[in-house]
Structure formats: C-alpha cells, structure tokens
Write a protein that holds these residues in place. Structure first.
Motif, PDB file in Angstrom:
ATOM      1  N   LYS A 231       0.780  -1.118  -0.029  1.00 25.22           N
ATOM      2  CA  LYS A 231       0.108   0.009  -0.061  1.00 25.22           C
ATOM      3  C   LYS A 231       0.732   1.277   0.184  1.00 25.22           C
ATOM      4  CE  LYS A 231      -0.611  -0.178   5.024  1.00 25.22           C
ATOM      5  NZ  LYS A 231      -1.811  -0.491   5.981  1.00 25.22           N
ATOM      6  N   THR A 232       2.087   1.258   0.479  1.00 26.55           N
ATOM      7  CA  THR A 232       2.835   2.572   0.399  1.00 26.55           C
ATOM      8  C   THR A 232       4.165   2.306  -0.618  1.00 26.55           C
ATOM      9  OG1 THR A 232       4.383   1.362   2.220  1.00 26.55           O
ATOM     10  CG2 THR A 232       2.521   2.955   2.775  1.00 26.55           C
ATOM     11  N   ALA A 233       4.226   1.172  -1.495  1.00 28.51           N
ATOM     12  CA  ALA A 233       5.296   1.045  -2.422  1.00 28.51           C
ATOM     13  C   ALA A 233       5.302   2.194  -3.462  1.00 28.51           C
ATOM     14  CB  ALA A 233       4.966  -0.371  -3.020  1.00 28.51           C
ATOM     15  N   THR A 234       6.404   2.651  -3.721  1.00 28.13           N
ATOM     16  CA  THR A 234       6.610   3.482  -4.885  1.00 28.13           C
ATOM     17  C   THR A 234       6.937   2.618  -5.947  1.00 28.13           C
ATOM     18  OG1 THR A 234       9.173   3.439  -4.320  1.00 28.13           O
ATOM     19  CG2 THR A 234       7.856   5.009  -3.168  1.00 28.13           C
ATOM     20  N   GLU A 235       6.685   3.582  -7.220  1.00 26.87           N
ATOM     21  CA  GLU A 235       6.978   2.917  -8.420  1.00 26.87           C
ATOM     22  C   GLU A 235       8.162   2.284  -8.550  1.00 26.87           C
ATOM     23  OE1 GLU A 235       6.210   5.429 -11.805  1.00 26.87           O
ATOM     24  OE2 GLU A 235       4.066   5.847 -11.036  1.00 26.87           O
ATOM     25  N   ALA A 236       9.285   2.956  -8.194  1.00 26.49           N
ATOM     26  CA  ALA A 236      10.684   2.042  -8.038  1.00 26.49           C
ATOM     27  C   ALA A 236      10.491   0.916  -7.277  1.00 26.49           C
ATOM     28  CB  ALA A 236      11.457   3.060  -7.524  1.00 26.49           C
ATOM     29  N   LYS A 237       9.830   0.694  -6.188  1.00 27.42           N
ATOM     30  CA  LYS A 237       9.880  -0.447  -5.590  1.00 27.42           C
ATOM     31  C   LYS A 237       9.206  -1.532  -6.216  1.00 27.42           C
ATOM     32  CE  LYS A 237      10.988  -1.088  -1.761  1.00 27.42           C
ATOM     33  NZ  LYS A 237      12.130  -1.622  -1.096  1.00 27.42           N
ATOM     34  N   ILE A 238       8.072  -1.048  -6.783  1.00 29.58           N
ATOM     35  CA  ILE A 238       7.199  -2.123  -7.350  1.00 29.58           C
ATOM     36  C   ILE A 238       8.287  -2.770  -8.578  1.00 29.58           C
ATOM     37  CG2 ILE A 238       5.434  -2.250  -8.963  1.00 29.58           C
ATOM     38  CD1 ILE A 238       3.711  -0.577  -7.091  1.00 29.58           C
ATOM     39  N   ALA A 239       8.824  -1.587  -9.363  1.00 27.10           N
ATOM     40  CA  ALA A 239       9.710  -2.218 -10.623  1.00 27.10           C
ATOM     41  C   ALA A 239      10.809  -3.268 -10.083  1.00 27.10           C
ATOM     42  CB  ALA A 239      10.326  -0.689 -11.166  1.00 27.10           C
ATOM     43  N   LYS A 240      11.113  -3.064  -8.936  1.00 22.00           N
ATOM     44  CA  LYS A 240      12.351  -3.917  -8.256  1.00 22.00           C
ATOM     45  C   LYS A 240      11.596  -5.193  -7.893  1.00 22.00           C
ATOM     46  CE  LYS A 240      15.340  -4.421  -4.177  1.00 22.00           C
ATOM     47  NZ  LYS A 240      15.675  -3.945  -2.784  1.00 22.00           N
ATOM     48  N   TRP A 241      10.397  -5.315  -7.547  1.00 26.21           N
ATOM     49  CA  TRP A 241       9.885  -6.459  -7.035  1.00 26.21           C
ATOM     50  C   TRP A 241       9.438  -7.379  -8.359  1.00 26.21           C
ATOM     51  CZ3 TRP A 241       5.580  -3.942  -3.509  1.00 26.21           C
ATOM     52  CH2 TRP A 241       6.424  -3.618  -2.286  1.00 26.21           C
ATOM     53  N   LEU A 242       8.974  -6.685  -9.507  1.00 22.67           N
ATOM     54  CA  LEU A 242       8.990  -7.160 -10.840  1.00 22.67           C
ATOM     55  C   LEU A 242      10.014  -7.850 -11.250  1.00 22.67           C
ATOM     56  CD1 LEU A 242       6.409  -4.575 -12.374  1.00 22.67           C
ATOM     57  CD2 LEU A 242       5.717  -6.960 -11.517  1.00 22.67           C
ATOM     58  N   LYS A 243      11.326  -7.185 -11.092  1.00 20.66           N
ATOM     59  CA  LYS A 243      12.489  -7.574 -11.856  1.00 20.66           C
ATOM     60  C   LYS A 243      12.802  -8.782 -10.915  1.00 20.66           C
ATOM     61  CE  LYS A 243      17.025  -6.071 -12.585  1.00 20.66           C
ATOM     62  NZ  LYS A 243      18.083  -5.118 -12.444  1.00 20.66           N
ATOM     63  N   GLN A 244      12.514  -8.908  -9.641  1.00 16.36           N
ATOM     64  CA  GLN A 244      12.963  -9.975  -8.897  1.00 16.36           C
ATOM     65  C   GLN A 244      11.893 -11.187  -9.314  1.00 16.36           C
ATOM     66  OE1 GLN A 244      12.101  -8.208  -4.987  1.00 16.36           O
ATOM     67  NE2 GLN A 244      14.041  -8.907  -4.165  1.00 16.36           N
ATOM     68  N   ALA A 245      10.508 -11.060  -9.566  1.00 13.86           N
ATOM     69  CA  ALA A 245       9.821 -12.011 -10.104  1.00 13.86           C
ATOM     70  C   ALA A 245      10.253 -12.420 -11.543  1.00 13.86           C
ATOM     71  CB  ALA A 245       8.285 -11.456 -10.188  1.00 13.86           C
ATOM     72  N   GLU A 246      10.729 -11.757 -12.258  1.00 14.92           N
ATOM     73  CA  GLU A 246      11.133 -12.234 -13.686  1.00 14.92           C
ATOM     74  C   GLU A 246      12.399 -13.016 -13.553  1.00 14.92           C
ATOM     75  OE1 GLU A 246      12.358 -10.162 -18.037  1.00 14.92           O
ATOM     76  OE2 GLU A 246      11.463  -9.003 -16.461  1.00 14.92           O
ATOM     77  N   ALA A 247      13.330 -12.749 -12.771  1.00 17.09           N
ATOM     78  CA  ALA A 247      14.619 -13.186 -12.304  1.00 17.09           C
ATOM     79  C   ALA A 247      14.174 -14.695 -11.778  1.00 17.09           C
ATOM     80  CB  ALA A 247      15.617 -12.657 -11.549  1.00 17.09           C
ATOM     81  N   ARG A 248      13.327 -14.945 -10.798  1.00 16.93           N
ATOM     82  CA  ARG A 248      12.635 -16.242 -10.405  1.00 16.93           C
ATOM     83  C   ARG A 248      12.201 -17.011 -11.526  1.00 16.93           C
ATOM     84  NH1 ARG A 248      11.780 -16.944  -4.602  1.00 16.93           N
ATOM     85  NH2 ARG A 248      13.443 -15.497  -3.699  1.00 16.93           N
ATOM     86  N   GLY A 249      11.542 -16.342 -12.542  1.00 17.56           N
ATOM     87  CA  GLY A 249      10.771 -17.030 -13.598  1.00 17.56           C
ATOM     88  C   GLY A 249      11.957 -17.550 -14.747  1.00 17.56           C
ATOM     89  N   ALA A 250      12.958 -16.745 -14.642  1.00 15.96           N
ATOM     90  CA  ALA A 250      14.216 -17.095 -15.885  1.00 15.96           C
ATOM     91  C   ALA A 250      14.740 -18.289 -14.963  1.00 15.96           C
ATOM     92  CB  ALA A 250      14.963 -15.925 -16.002  1.00 15.96           C
ATOM     93  N   GLN A 251      14.981 -18.340 -13.769  1.00 18.66           N
ATOM     94  CA  GLN A 251      15.649 -19.443 -12.911  1.00 18.66           C
ATOM     95  C   GLN A 251      14.940 -20.635 -13.153  1.00 18.66           C
ATOM     96  OE1 GLN A 251      16.419 -18.783  -8.717  1.00 18.66           O
ATOM     97  NE2 GLN A 251      18.243 -20.201  -8.568  1.00 18.66           N
ATOM     98  N   ALA A 252      13.646 -20.781 -12.708  1.00 21.84           N
ATOM     99  CA  ALA A 252      12.659 -21.789 -12.820  1.00 21.84           C
ATOM    100  C   ALA A 252      12.723 -22.425 -14.395  1.00 21.84           C
ATOM    101  CB  ALA A 252      11.074 -21.409 -12.550  1.00 21.84           C
ATOM    102  N   GLY A 253      12.602 -21.540 -15.423  1.00 26.27           N
ATOM    103  CA  GLY A 253      12.771 -21.799 -16.764  1.00 26.27           C
ATOM    104  C   GLY A 253      13.999 -22.856 -17.156  1.00 26.27           C
ATOM    105  N   ARG A 254      15.171 -22.488 -16.424  1.00 27.33           N
ATOM    106  CA  ARG A 254      16.335 -23.157 -16.579  1.00 27.33           C
ATOM    107  C   ARG A 254      16.566 -24.310 -15.732  1.00 27.33           C
ATOM    108  NH1 ARG A 254      18.243 -17.756 -16.120  1.00 27.33           N
ATOM    109  NH2 ARG A 254      18.985 -18.117 -14.067  1.00 27.33           N
ATOM    110  N   LYS A 255      15.843 -24.394 -14.683  1.00 30.72           N
ATOM    111  CA  LYS A 255      15.877 -25.455 -13.612  1.00 30.72           C
ATOM    112  C   LYS A 255      15.013 -26.477 -13.924  1.00 30.72           C
ATOM    113  CE  LYS A 255      18.450 -23.831  -9.888  1.00 30.72           C
ATOM    114  NZ  LYS A 255      18.643 -23.681  -8.334  1.00 30.72           N
ATOM    115  N   ALA A 256      13.549 -26.151 -14.228  1.00 26.61           N
ATOM    116  CA  ALA A 256      12.558 -27.185 -14.328  1.00 26.61           C
ATOM    117  C   ALA A 256      12.483 -27.931 -15.734  1.00 26.61           C
ATOM    118  CB  ALA A 256      11.203 -26.273 -14.341  1.00 26.61           C
ATOM    119  N   ARG A 257      13.451 -28.858 -15.548  1.00 25.42           N
ATOM    120  CA  ARG A 257      13.524 -29.860 -16.720  1.00 25.42           C
ATOM    121  C   ARG A 257      13.862 -31.227 -16.406  1.00 25.42           C
ATOM    122  NH1 ARG A 257      18.454 -26.634 -16.825  1.00 25.42           N
ATOM    123  NH2 ARG A 257      20.240 -27.701 -16.273  1.00 25.42           N
TER     124      ARG A 257
END
Length: 209
Positions: free
Chosen positions: A183-209
């Motif tokens: 509720k108090t997150a700035t656009e910069a903070k949300i962008a950081k969270w989105l980047k973290q989520a994208e990195a998790r997805g990339a890691q899952a794409g490499r490992k889930a095989r």
C-alpha cells in the motif's frame, strides 16, 4: 540443443511451468508479478500454462470433506491437469489475514484430494506424496513489511502454503518471494519486485527440466 532440454528415453522434454494467479480480482500486483515471472520463464524457452482465479467459476466448499466427493467443475479439472503436466509451478497471490484468499483456498480444498495430491496408508499414519518431482515458486504480496510479519505472525501465510500444502503433497523445494508493504510502495519499489519475479521465472525456466 538448448540447456532447457534433457534426454529421457531417447526423447526431449522441455521445461513445463504452470502459473496460477490466486487473486480473486482480475487485475492486481499479483497479476503483474505473474506476468514478469512468465516473461522470465518464456525467455528461457520454457512452455508455460497459466490460469487466473478470477476466471474460474466453481463451488469452493468441500462440504462433506473426504466422506463424499463432488464432481469437479471443468476449471478445476483443467487446473489439476495443468499441475500434473508441469514440472514446476508458480502461485502468485496476496496474503489476507495470515493466509491465502478464501476462493484460492477453495481450489486447494477441491483439487488436493486423496488419490491426486496424496494417498494415505491403511495401516500407519503416513502417506504417499503423489505430486513429488515438482518444484514451486510462490509470489506473495502483503501490506505488512516482511520483518513485521515474521516477528508478529511467524510468517503464517508462508508456512501455510509451503508446509501443509506443497511439501505435504511432495512439491519441493517451494521458494517464497514475499514483497511488501504494497500500500505504500513506490513505482521504483514495484519495479524492483517485478524484476525479482522475472529473475525467479528465468531461473525456474532453466531448472524445471
């Protein structure tokens, strides 16, 4: 051949991810995190199936417990088919009152039944974990800072999904990325969270095989 593929019985098996957004609203930060996660996984060549809770219509109440079975609605059949197909799953949702939203919990209650998620033994208190062999990521939002949630609640929502749901049925490791306060997150903070989520997805794409 890409590192995303492994050879099994002479064939090639790609990374298969099932992304489930457990927010009952049709647009939310949970959807944004899932979008980023999916983008990261697909960038690695993974196959991704996705379902949004807001699109699902079903009775969330397991009225008779395990004493009498309800016929699964088509969306719940599809949800189970997608989870069975996947070798990695990602659930994105908000923490509400120390747990997942009620409608999302209804998916678990209706779908994680004996014979699908687990099989209890007849002669001892143990069980077979029927979803073993899969990994999971959980992207959880909260309005409380993570440190406060840990000190005040022992991260109850994290334990709810990680231990008695995912681990119980054999899905592990189950990694939790909890972000907040929203509720108090700035656009910069949300962008950081989105980047973290994208990195998790990339890691899952490499490992889930």
């Amino acid at each position: 051949m890409s590192a995303l593929f492994i050879r099994i019985n002479g064939g090639d098996m790609p990374a298969r991810l099932f992304v489930f957004v457990g927010h009952p609203r049709s647009a939310s930060l949970s959807h944004g995190l899932a979008d980023a996660y999916q983008r990261g996984a697909e960038a690695q060549g993974a196959e991704v199936r996705r379902m949004n809770l807001s699109d699902m219509q079903f009775d969330p109440d397991l009225t008779e417990g395990y004493h009498a079975r309800k016929t699964l609605e088509s969306c719940l059949e599809e949800w189970r088919e997608n989870l069975s197909w996947a070798n990695h799953t990602c659930w994105a949702y908000p923490q509400w009152w120390g747990g997942m939203p009620a409608k999302m919990k209804g998916v678990i209650d209706r779908c994680f039944l004996p014979g699908y998620a687990m099989k209890y033994h007849d002669n001892d208190p143990f069980w077979d974990r029927l979803l073993a062999g899969r990994r999971a990521d959980v992207l959880m939002t909260s309005d409380a800072p993570v440190w406060f949630d840990r000190l005040s609640n022992g991260r109850a929502a994290k334990l709810q999904v990680q231990k008695p749901v995912l681990y119980f049925s054999g899905i592990k490791p189950a990694r939790i990325l909890q972000v907040g306060p929203v509720k108090t997150a700035t656009e910069a903070k949300i962008a950081k969270w989105l980047k973290q989520a994208e990195a998790r997805g990339a890691q899952a794409g490499r490992k889930a095989r």
